[in-house]
Design an enzyme around this catalytic site. Structure first.
Site, PDB file in Angstrom:
ATOM      1  N   ARG A 147      -2.750  -2.087  -3.300  1.00  0.00           N
ATOM      2  CA  ARG A 147      -3.956  -1.321  -3.045  1.00  0.00           C
ATOM      3  C   ARG A 147      -3.908  -0.088  -3.954  1.00  0.00           C
ATOM      4  NH1 ARG A 147      -5.051   3.276   1.227  1.00  0.00           N
ATOM      5  NH2 ARG A 147      -7.306   3.382   1.029  1.00  0.00           N
ATOM      6  N   ARG A 167     -12.134  14.965   9.076  1.00  0.00           N
ATOM      7  CA  ARG A 167     -12.922  15.333   7.894  1.00  0.00           C
ATOM      8  C   ARG A 167     -14.370  15.609   8.275  1.00  0.00           C
ATOM      9  NH1 ARG A 167     -11.296  10.217   4.339  1.00  0.00           N
ATOM     10  NH2 ARG A 167      -9.429   9.924   5.582  1.00  0.00           N
ATOM     11  N   ASN A 220       0.875  -1.169   0.000  1.00  0.00           N
ATOM     12  CA  ASN A 220       0.000   0.000   0.000  1.00  0.00           C
ATOM     13  C   ASN A 220       0.911   1.217   0.000  1.00  0.00           C
ATOM     14  OD1 ASN A 220      -1.786   2.058   0.517  1.00  0.00           O
ATOM     15  ND2 ASN A 220      -2.683   1.117   2.348  1.00  0.00           N
ATOM     16  N   GLU A 271      -7.849  -5.768   5.262  1.00  0.00           N
ATOM     17  CA  GLU A 271      -7.771  -5.372   3.860  1.00  0.00           C
ATOM     18  C   GLU A 271      -6.630  -6.080   3.143  1.00  0.00           C
ATOM     19  OE1 GLU A 271      -8.352  -1.381   5.644  1.00  0.00           O
ATOM     20  OE2 GLU A 271      -9.053  -0.857   3.639  1.00  0.00           O
ATOM     21  N   HIS A 302     -12.795   2.575   0.802  1.00  0.00           N
ATOM     22  CA  HIS A 302     -12.745   1.494   1.806  1.00  0.00           C
ATOM     23  C   HIS A 302     -13.431   0.228   1.276  1.00  0.00           C
ATOM     24  CE1 HIS A 302     -12.748   4.713   5.228  1.00  0.00           C
ATOM     25  NE2 HIS A 302     -11.500   4.345   4.981  1.00  0.00           N
TER      26      HIS A 302
END
Ligand code: ADP
Length: 401
Positions: free
Chosen positions: A95, A245, A7, A388, A184
């Protein structure tokens, strides 16, 4: 099969080597502050076992290739190596954040795939170029080993038009590719399948609301194994409230702040991404710190938790309406897996929707999938650690079969 999962971020590179016969993690770690004065590399062989060996290095790491080379030397090295030859690695899974409309599934990387990923760069300018860099480095350091790209957006590509289009001039969708993509996806896919397994069902037999609450937070409505709606949008700024956020706001606020605070649109964008969410309300963005502050009587921290839980609860209600019938809700990621207080607040007063949490089962942390609903609850509620990397490695194995 052994699969290396990468990643790559703009100045970091997370990696994990998995033995897919046992799904055991052979190695994991992160290279950080790439290109800065002092970089750092963390390497763990056989993590979370009695045989764990950890190595930390602090030194300049000029670029991703240098960083990956250091990792490879450790993986095959004497001190804490787990293989003797890089050729023992059968595939590398990457990823990739933004697959756009070009990618509805994982794929083996070739030049046309790289070009299509680059074509999505404008939609994820901070992420896709870094992900591509990771692929380039892997191609150089592991010649002949297949690279597989797995996209954060892929699981959401099954959303219908009515869910992914914004009520903007339709031409903007065609011209600028403005639409909801969602993120996600690898996590939502993993936990939605895992919960089916835990319930003794097939993914096609159940409807699930997946709730991924980490630093970034997103939710998905998963109908019979397919995503039909998700809370993040064209970018990961949308949806529920997050660490820093804002999540959804009235879009007119952007122009209003720009005008009244004499800020550029780019500055407002930064404010919404970095200074908002939990942090915007109470100055803290780590949920553990926020709970500690609540315990000390910090009212803003309490307000931040209340707002956070309220928005997730509202979206559960929205997705219950979307799905018509919900069989399970799954909590995952840092907050979802560990924060029983937030989970309890989210699930409070949802018995009208058939959701009843068992507060004893919900209390504490387990580190493995577990159910937290009462026997009478119509909807099952699960806490499932996301994985993941494993999902990416599984997709690589599937593709290369
Ligand atoms: P990322 O999105 O970066 O992968 P994570 O999934 O690791 O993030 O989630 C990070 C969040 O999880 C942080 O807000 C952190 O406070 C929260 N978290 C981790 N452990 C706990 C815990 N024991 N209790 C409450 N929150 C936790």
């Amino acid at each position: 099969m052994k699969v290396l999962v990468i990643n790559a971020g703009s100045s970091s590179l997370k990696y994990q080597l998995l033995n897919m016969e046992t799904e055991a993690v052979m190695v994991n770690g992160i290279v950080e502050r790439i290109g800065e004065e002092v970089g750092s590399l963390t390497y763990k062989a056989n993590p979370d076992t009695d045989a764990e060996k950890k190595i930390v290095k602090k030194e300049p790491i000029a670029d991703h290739k240098v960083g990956m080379h250091m990792v490879l030397d450790l993986i095959t090295g004497e001190e804490a190596g787990v293989i003797s030859d890089p050729k023992e690695i059968d595939a590398i899974g990457h990823r990739v954040v933004q697959g756009g409309e070009a990618f509805t599934s994982a794929c083996i990387v070739d030049d046309s795939v790289k070009a299509a990923i680059a074509d999505n760069n404008p939609l994820a300018p901070l992420h896709n170029p870094a992900n591509l860099m990771g692929i380039d480095v892997a191609e150089e350091l592991f010649p002949g080993t297949p690279n597989v790209a797995v996209f954060d957006t892929e699981f959401h590509s099954s959303m219908p038009e009515k869910a992914f289009l914004y009520a903007l001039p339709y031409d903007l969708y065609k011209e600028l590719r403005i639409r909801r993509y969602g993120f996600h996806g690898t996590s939502h896919k993993y936990v939605s399948r895992k919960v089916a397994e835990c319930m003794g069902k097939k993914p096609e037999e159940i409807n699930v609301v997946t709730v991924h609450l980490g630093n970034g937070c997103s939710m998905a409505a998963v109908e019979k194994g397919k995503c039909v709606d998700t809370s993040m949008g064209m970018t990961p700024l949308a949806g529920v409230m997050m660490g820093t956020r804002s999540g959804d706001i009235d879009p007119a606020i952007v122009a209003y702040i720009a005008e009244n605070k004499n800020m550029s649109v780019a500055e407002v964008d930064t404010l919404l991404n970095k200074q908002s969410g939990l942090k915007g309300i109470c100055q803290l963005n780590d949920m553990r710190d926020i709970h500690a502050a609540v315990d000390e009587g910090n009212e803003k921290a309490k307000l931040a938790v209340d707002m956070f839980a309220y928005r997730v609860k509202k979206t559960i209600g929205a997705y219950a309406a979307v799905l018509g019938n919900v069989d399970a809700i799954v909590f995952t990621a840092g907050i979802g897996e560990n924060d029983d207080i937030a989970r309890a607040e989210i699930c409070q007063n949802l018995s009208g929707l058939g959701i009843e949490m068992d507060m004893d089962k919900n209390a504490g942390r387990k580190g493995e999938p577990h159910a937290v609903h009462t026997d009478a609850s119509k909807v099952q509620v699960w806490v499932i650690p996301t994985n993941e990397e494993l999902q990416i490695a599984q997709e690589a194995v599937e593709l290369l079969k």
